[in-house]
Design a protein around this motif. Structure first.
Motif, mmCIF file in Angstrom:
data_model
loop_
_atom_site.group_PDB
_atom_site.id
_atom_site.type_symbol
_atom_site.label_atom_id
_atom_site.label_comp_id
_atom_site.label_asym_id
_atom_site.label_seq_id
_atom_site.Cartn_x
_atom_site.Cartn_y
_atom_site.Cartn_z
ATOM 1 N N ASN A 1 0.822 -1.211 0.000
ATOM 2 C CA ASN A 1 0.000 0.000 0.000
ATOM 3 C C ASN A 1 0.854 1.258 0.000
ATOM 4 N N LEU A 2 0.420 2.245 -0.772
ATOM 5 C CA LEU A 2 1.153 3.495 -0.944
ATOM 6 C C LEU A 2 0.392 4.656 -0.315
ATOM 7 N N MET A 3 1.074 5.416 0.559
ATOM 8 C CA MET A 3 0.516 6.642 1.128
ATOM 9 C C MET A 3 1.268 7.839 0.556
ATOM 10 N N LEU A 4 0.516 8.832 0.055
ATOM 11 C CA LEU A 4 1.112 9.991 -0.595
ATOM 12 C C LEU A 4 1.114 11.204 0.341
ATOM 13 N N GLN A 5 1.740 12.294 -0.141
ATOM 14 C CA GLN A 5 1.819 13.533 0.639
ATOM 15 C C GLN A 5 0.433 14.042 1.001
ATOM 16 N N LYS A 6 -0.488 13.979 0.055
ATOM 17 C CA LYS A 6 -1.871 14.395 0.301
ATOM 18 C C LYS A 6 -2.730 13.149 0.406
ATOM 19 N N ALA A 7 -3.436 13.032 1.521
ATOM 20 C CA ALA A 7 -4.285 11.863 1.728
ATOM 21 C C ALA A 7 -5.325 11.766 0.616
ATOM 22 N N THR A 8 -5.336 10.666 -0.104
ATOM 23 C CA THR A 8 -6.271 10.476 -1.219
ATOM 24 C C THR A 8 -7.547 9.823 -0.685
ATOM 25 N N LEU A 9 -8.385 10.649 -0.089
ATOM 26 C CA LEU A 9 -9.624 10.176 0.519
ATOM 27 C C LEU A 9 -10.822 10.628 -0.297
ATOM 28 N N TYR A 10 -11.970 10.022 -0.031
ATOM 29 C CA TYR A 10 -13.200 10.373 -0.730
ATOM 30 C C TYR A 10 -13.974 11.375 0.126
ATOM 31 N N PRO A 11 -14.047 12.636 -0.298
ATOM 32 C CA PRO A 11 -14.615 13.680 0.558
ATOM 33 C C PRO A 11 -16.110 13.529 0.837
ATOM 34 N N TRP A 12 -16.812 12.753 0.018
ATOM 35 C CA TRP A 12 -18.246 12.570 0.223
ATOM 36 C C TRP A 12 -18.539 11.402 1.178
ATOM 37 N N LEU A 13 -17.499 10.704 1.632
ATOM 38 C CA LEU A 13 -17.682 9.588 2.558
ATOM 39 C C LEU A 13 -17.247 9.979 3.967
ATOM 40 N N SER A 14 -17.732 9.255 4.935
ATOM 41 C CA SER A 14 -17.339 9.498 6.328
ATOM 42 C C SER A 14 -15.967 8.908 6.611
ATOM 43 N N VAL A 15 -15.455 9.183 7.796
ATOM 44 C CA VAL A 15 -14.184 8.606 8.232
ATOM 45 C C VAL A 15 -14.253 7.085 8.184
ATOM 46 N N TYR A 16 -15.313 6.538 8.751
ATOM 47 C CA TYR A 16 -15.479 5.077 8.771
ATOM 48 C C TYR A 16 -15.547 4.511 7.353
ATOM 49 N N GLN A 17 -16.343 5.141 6.493
ATOM 50 C CA GLN A 17 -16.506 4.634 5.126
ATOM 51 C C GLN A 17 -15.200 4.690 4.343
ATOM 52 N N ASN A 18 -14.395 5.731 4.563
ATOM 53 C CA ASN A 18 -13.094 5.804 3.915
ATOM 54 C C ASN A 18 -12.172 4.695 4.399
ATOM 55 N N ALA A 19 -12.124 4.495 5.712
ATOM 56 C CA ALA A 19 -11.255 3.459 6.278
ATOM 57 C C ALA A 19 -11.679 2.064 5.811
ATOM 58 N N ALA A 20 -12.970 1.893 5.575
ATOM 59 C CA ALA A 20 -13.511 0.585 5.195
ATOM 60 C C ALA A 20 -13.502 0.348 3.688
ATOM 61 N N PHE A 21 -13.080 1.332 2.909
ATOM 62 C CA PHE A 21 -13.282 1.277 1.462
ATOM 63 C C PHE A 21 -12.666 0.027 0.828
ATOM 64 N N GLY A 22 -11.420 -0.288 1.165
ATOM 65 C CA GLY A 22 -10.753 -1.442 0.569
ATOM 66 C C GLY A 22 -11.441 -2.750 0.914
ATOM 67 N N LEU A 23 -11.961 -2.846 2.116
ATOM 68 C CA LEU A 23 -12.659 -4.060 2.542
ATOM 69 C C LEU A 23 -14.008 -4.190 1.836
ATOM 70 N N ARG A 24 -14.648 -3.048 1.563
ATOM 71 C CA ARG A 24 -15.911 -3.085 0.812
ATOM 72 C C ARG A 24 -15.659 -3.550 -0.623
ATOM 73 N N VAL A 25 -14.554 -3.108 -1.189
ATOM 74 C CA VAL A 25 -14.180 -3.560 -2.539
ATOM 75 C C VAL A 25 -13.968 -5.066 -2.551
ATOM 76 N N GLU A 26 -13.389 -5.583 -1.460
ATOM 77 C CA GLU A 26 -13.164 -7.027 -1.348
ATOM 78 C C GLU A 26 -14.443 -7.784 -0.983
ATOM 79 N N LYS A 27 -15.551 -7.030 -0.761
ATOM 80 C CA LYS A 27 -16.874 -7.588 -0.502
ATOM 81 C C LYS A 27 -16.941 -8.417 0.778
ATOM 82 N N LEU A 28 -16.261 -7.927 1.807
ATOM 83 C CA LEU A 28 -16.383 -8.548 3.119
ATOM 84 C C LEU A 28 -17.748 -8.227 3.725
ATOM 85 N N PRO A 29 -18.303 -9.117 4.529
ATOM 86 C CA PRO A 29 -19.579 -8.835 5.207
ATOM 87 C C PRO A 29 -19.443 -7.605 6.109
ATOM 88 N N LYS A 30 -20.556 -6.892 6.292
ATOM 89 C CA LYS A 30 -20.530 -5.648 7.059
ATOM 90 C C LYS A 30 -20.027 -5.845 8.483
#
Length: 288
Positions: free
Chosen positions: A111-140
């Motif tokens: 995983n790569l972290m850049l100078q500017k956090a590449t986050l989704y501004p329309w999502l919450s903190v939780y939704q951003n942190a969970a994004f990769g796991l949602r892509v992997e289709k893990l149960p809620k």
């Protein structure tokens, strides 16, 4: 030719300094990390339609769980090397492998972290942190079991439902860190992620990320211009120059910094040694 400074018979992945503001590792999720060893062999690289090689026959081994920094001036190829390790670019010659397997493209293991956090501004903190796991289709419920302890680990548990736009730059980088850790990477790549932050927040995050990676046996590769950042985060520091064919010209052992009784004094000593090496190699560059 690589200059070696303060080489010691200390394992590269020795657990380092733990800051007094101890993170709650014991209650953090069990991130399963197996491996993380990187081997770069005979690496040469130039961008398409360019005859300028950033590297020629570069060799570098990074042990599983080891923290290293790539230190050098702008244009020496630090970020390009990071992108090659991440699988975003392909070597012109040579090979980069992770745990014995050739890196052929981007992977959740790295995983790569850049100078500017590449986050989704329309999502919450939780939704951003969970994004990769949602892509992997893990149960809620599984996602929650991973993400909430991670938000606690990065001190954002109380901000789980807050919009990203309401966070400071340091808090946004903590969200990016939680998102990166959620997918159980073997390797974390940091491309000057703290350069836009204030000094206090920068040092705090440097210590936190190093400690988290050590605890979770995650290999850490940091690209930086900042001598102190390299010293605070790394078991070994590799100095690069702008010379054609971009060499690693010095390898600096940094283990003693984390075991010293007076850590700030040890950092100052390392800073002085690195500054001396820096001037030596930059002078050579201007003469060539």
């Amino acid at each position: 030719m690589i200059d070696t400074l303060e080489k010691r018979s200390v394992p590269h992945n020795a657990v380092g300094y733990t800051d007094e503001a101890t993170l709650d590792f014991d209650n953090s999720p069990s991130i399963k990390n197996s491996g993380g060893g990187i081997k770069i062999s005979g690496l040469s690289f130039s961008y398409p339609n360019s005859d300028h090689y950033l590297f020629k026959s570069l060799n570098l081994d990074i042990d599983p769980g080891e923290s290293i920094s790539l230190l050098g001036p702008s244009g020496c190829g630090k970020s390009s090397l990071l992108h090659l390790i991440a699988g975003f670019n392909t070597p012109s010659k040579g090979n980069i492998s992770l745990d014995g397997e050739t890196i052929k493209g981007p992977s959740s293991k790295c995983n790569l972290m850049l100078q500017k956090a590449t986050l989704y501004p329309w999502l919450s903190v939780y939704q951003n942190a969970a994004f990769g796991l949602r892509v992997e289709k893990l149960p809620k419920n599984k996602i929650k079991d991973v993400v909430m302890p991670l938000l606690k680990l990065v001190k954002l548990e109380q901000f789980a439902n807050r919009n990203i736009r309401q966070l400071s730059g340091g808090q946004q980088q903590r969200v990016a860190l939680a998102r990166s850790l959620a997918t159980s990477p073997s390797v974390m790549l940091l491309d000057e992620p703290f350069s836009a932050l204030d000094t206090f927040t920068r040092i705090e995050l440097q210590n936190e990320i190093r400690n988290i990676c050590k605890r979770k046996s995650i290999s850490l590769v940091v690209v930086t211009h900042d001598f102190d950042e390299a010293i605070r985060m790394s078991d070994r520091i590799f100095m690069m120059t702008n010379k054609v064919g971009g060499d690693i010209v010095s390898e600096i052992s940094n283990h003693n910094t984390f075991t010293a009784k007076n850590r700030e004094e040890a950092i100052a000593l390392q800073r002085s040694k690195i500054t001396s090496l820096w001037h030596k190699h930059m002078k050579k560059d201007t003469q060539n």
